[in-house]
Scaffold this motif. Structure first.
Motif, mmCIF file in Angstrom:
data_model
loop_
_atom_site.group_PDB
_atom_site.id
_atom_site.type_symbol
_atom_site.label_atom_id
_atom_site.label_comp_id
_atom_site.label_asym_id
_atom_site.label_seq_id
_atom_site.Cartn_x
_atom_site.Cartn_y
_atom_site.Cartn_z
ATOM 1 N N ASN A 96 0.856 -1.194 0.000
ATOM 2 C CA ASN A 96 0.000 0.000 0.000
ATOM 3 C C ASN A 96 0.882 1.232 0.000
ATOM 4 O O ASN A 96 1.911 1.264 0.692
ATOM 5 N N LYS A 109 -4.416 6.724 -1.856
ATOM 6 C CA LYS A 109 -3.850 5.418 -1.525
ATOM 7 C C LYS A 109 -4.022 4.440 -2.684
ATOM 8 O O LYS A 109 -5.087 4.365 -3.296
ATOM 9 N N TRP A 111 -3.093 0.272 -4.034
ATOM 10 C CA TRP A 111 -2.815 -1.083 -3.583
ATOM 11 C C TRP A 111 -2.138 -1.883 -4.689
ATOM 12 O O TRP A 111 -2.428 -1.700 -5.876
#
Length: 121
Positions: A96, A109, A111
């Motif tokens: 992350n 953010k 992933w």
């Protein structure tokens, strides 16, 4: 478009070691916090370890003393060295990153796709 690509998962025996790595790419200005999460079958995703741009680290109690997180800001990479692995460490490990893209002021953010770590004899 920002992409996080993980590598290094696999099968290891209890007590063994494994290193997983993650590289972020794609129009990145800077990255704030980078971290590793994991999700075991039937369980919720949990934070394993995180590291700030300045190098401050945070670990889950279950991995303290066994796992070490590190990062290379110039290469936009984050690594997780896992020692003395236990069967309960078996999970999909996700990278992350809190990324500020070029031309943007706020972070977002992202992933990775996940890499499977299996600890079994």
């Amino acid at each position: 478009q920002v992409q996080l690509v993980e590598s290094g998962g696999g099968l290891v025996q209890p007590g063994g070691s494994l290193r997983v790595s993650c590289t972020a790419s794609g129009g990145i200005s800077s990255i704030n916090v980078m971290g590793w999460y994991r999700q075991a079958p039937g369980k919720e995703r949990e934070l394993v370890a995180s590291i700030t741009r300045g190098g401050s680290t945070n670990y889950a109690d279950s991995v303290k003393g066994r796992f070490t997180i590190s990062r290379d800001n110039a290469k936009n990479t984050v690594n997780l060295q896992m020692n003395n692995l236990k069967p309960e460490d078996t999970a999909v490990y996700y990278c992350n990153a809190d990324v500020i893209q070029i031309g943007y002021l706020l972070s977002r953010k992202y992933w990775g796709q996940g890499t499977l770590v299996t600890v079994s004899s």
